[in-house]
Design a protein around this motif. Structure first.
Motif, mmCIF file in Angstrom:
data_model
loop_
_atom_site.group_PDB
_atom_site.id
_atom_site.type_symbol
_atom_site.label_atom_id
_atom_site.label_comp_id
_atom_site.label_asym_id
_atom_site.label_seq_id
_atom_site.Cartn_x
_atom_site.Cartn_y
_atom_site.Cartn_z
ATOM 1 N N UNK A 296 0.813 -1.218 0.000
ATOM 2 C CA UNK A 296 0.000 0.000 0.000
ATOM 3 C C UNK A 296 0.844 1.265 0.000
ATOM 4 N N UNK A 297 2.059 1.205 0.546
ATOM 5 C CA UNK A 297 2.862 2.414 0.732
ATOM 6 C C UNK A 297 3.078 3.212 -0.549
ATOM 7 N N UNK A 350 -3.521 0.606 7.823
ATOM 8 C CA UNK A 350 -2.346 0.633 8.703
ATOM 9 C C UNK A 350 -1.271 1.581 8.180
ATOM 10 N N UNK A 351 -1.097 1.633 6.868
ATOM 11 C CA UNK A 351 -0.091 2.529 6.292
ATOM 12 C C UNK A 351 -0.473 3.987 6.525
ATOM 13 N N UNK A 358 -7.108 7.475 10.796
ATOM 14 C CA UNK A 358 -8.378 7.334 10.101
ATOM 15 C C UNK A 358 -8.780 5.864 10.022
ATOM 16 N N UNK A 359 -10.056 5.610 10.230
ATOM 17 C CA UNK A 359 -10.589 4.258 10.122
ATOM 18 C C UNK A 359 -11.150 4.031 8.720
ATOM 19 N N UNK A 360 -11.289 2.768 8.365
ATOM 20 C CA UNK A 360 -11.923 2.426 7.088
ATOM 21 C C UNK A 360 -13.389 2.832 7.134
ATOM 22 N N UNK A 361 -13.890 3.370 6.027
ATOM 23 C CA UNK A 361 -15.315 3.662 5.941
ATOM 24 C C UNK A 361 -15.999 2.649 5.030
ATOM 25 N N UNK A 362 -17.288 2.817 4.827
ATOM 26 C CA UNK A 362 -18.055 1.817 4.095
ATOM 27 C C UNK A 362 -17.615 1.720 2.639
ATOM 28 N N UNK A 363 -17.026 2.787 2.080
ATOM 29 C CA UNK A 363 -16.569 2.733 0.697
ATOM 30 C C UNK A 363 -15.440 1.722 0.514
#
Length: 424
Positions: A296-297, A350-351, A358-363
């Motif tokens: 992801x980085x 995590x990256x 920030x947390x993951x959202x529904x998107x």
């Protein structure tokens, strides 16, 4: 020391305009500004020219004004930044949770189908096993209209055209009674799904809505039960989410007494924006890039270097975790095919968390579903729009019960003062 708030008034007691103005500490004309902004409801005096106001509503607004420090100075009182607020009994969002008619929406989606959750939102009644049926005439005209569009047409284009086409086939579309609008809702949603072209060489037009929609989105002909459950849950989780931009557009249309098809069309016109329904497509592409590069980085670095925010992260209504994402991720973990996409999504979170919590959202959760299910990047937008159509109908129903044209704010003119000379 905190000011002691007065005891709640009798919910049945009604106040005159003068009494409401005194309680709010504003001028009488400001009370009507609150009504026009949807913050208060009014009732005409029988045989008279004035209006009365529910004492409980007035007191609640006065409490909000005191709490927010607005002092009731204007129609934006009780809303930081003067934002529009609209009274609704449908969805409440608080403390990183959201509720449909007071019931935890995640629990509803976990235990009930999309159709059942839609019925609950519309009527406040649970109808186990309910399904929606599209009239053949509606499907025929909607499919012909959609087939006439170019291949590159976006999901919102397809659904908007199908909605307009279905409206032309319904001579009773101008009946805004509750039973008629509910009848429209139960036929419009399956019509929209039936009008979409199949993803492969198969098309299903019966059974649960998630099963029918799967054949329009995925190239996998025989989905496993866990995948269908995840799609159905996604639909149920996305049914409504308070006053999103598209929902506000729907309520404005309904306030002008546009029929339900026109109101839904207004919502579809807004949902296409990259900050709304199309956001899941951006997350889908990001996830694909991470899967291709295996890390992801560098992908996130490219996003930030280009001046773009990382899609699929954070939500203005949830300081913590988006409950819709949490619920959908839990279901996706039961699908072996989704493991790689889930790991890539976790890598993204995590990256990014090294610099922004920030947390993951529904998107992002939707992106895991669409990537792992062999769907196009636009599939999340389609899921979002089909799901939210039920919520739009619920909001239109509420708005039909309010004073017409109340969603008509006044412009704050900032141009040159007249009179100005005629232009040459």
């Amino acid at each position: 020391m905190r000011d002691q708030e007065p005891a709640p008034m009798d919910a049945e007691r009604r106040l005159s305009t003068k009494e409401a103005a005194e309680l709010l500490g504003v001028k009488p004309e400001t009370v009507y500004a609150y009504v026009s902004r949807g913050q208060l409801s009014s009732r005409r005096v029988s045989g008279g020219r004035g209006s009365t106001f529910d004492a409980g509503e007035v007191e609640a607004l006065a409490r909000r004004n005191r709490r927010d420090g607005s002092g009731g100075s204007g129609p934006g009182g009780g809303n930081p930044g003067g934002e529009l607020s609209v009274r609704t009994r449908l969805t409440l969002i608080e403390s990183d949770r959201y509720f449909f008619r007071g019931v935890d929406a995640v629990d509803l989606a976990d235990r009930h189908t999309y159709e059942e959750v839609a019925e609950w939102l519309w009527t406040g009644r649970m109808l186990p096993g309910c399904t929606f049926t599209a009239p053949a005439a509606f499907v025929s005209v909607a499919r012909r209209a959609v087939e006439a569009l170019p291949e590159h047409a976006a999901p919102a284009d397809l659904l908007r055209v199908a909605t307009v086409a279905a409206a032309t086939a319904d001579p009773l579309r101008f009946d805004l009674s509750e039973d008629a609008v509910l009848g429209t809702a139960r036929t419009l949603i399956p019509t929209l799904v039936a009008a979409l072209p199949p993803a492969g060489h198969h098309r299903r037009d019966e059974g649960p809505m998630a099963h029918r929609l799967w054949t329009r989105l995925s190239v996998h002909k025989d989905p496993d039960e866990a995948s269908l459950r995840a799609l159905d849950a996604a639909l149920a989780l996305l049914v409504d989410h308070d006053l999103a931009a598209s929902t506000l557009a729907v309520r404005v249309a309904a306030s002008a007494r546009a029929h339900p098809y026109a109101a839904v069309s207004a919502g579809l016109g807004v949902i296409e924006g990259p900050l709304h329904g199309a956001a899941s497509g951006l997350a889908h592409r990001l996830l694909q890039d991470v899967l291709e590069q295996g890390d992801a980085a560098p992908v996130i670095a490219d996003e930030l270097r280009a001046g773009r925010r990382v899609p699929g992260l954070g939500h203005r209504l949830y300081p913590g975790e988006d409950p819709r994402a949490r619920a959908l991720f839990a279901l996706l973990e039961q699908i072996p095919r989704a493991e790689a996409a889930l790991l890539a999504a976790r890598d993204i979170v995590e990256t990014t968390a090294r610099h922004a919590p920030l947390h993951a959202n529904v998107d992002l959760a939707l992106a895991v579903l669409t990537v792992s299910s062999g769907m196009a990047p636009t599939a999340g937008e389609t899921i979002f729009a089909v799901a939210r159509t039920a919520g739009w109908i619920a909001h239109a129903l509420e708005e039909y019960g309010e004073r017409p044209l109340r969603m008509r704010p006044s412009g704050l003119y900032a141009g040159p003062r007249p009179p100005q000379p005629l232009p040459e």
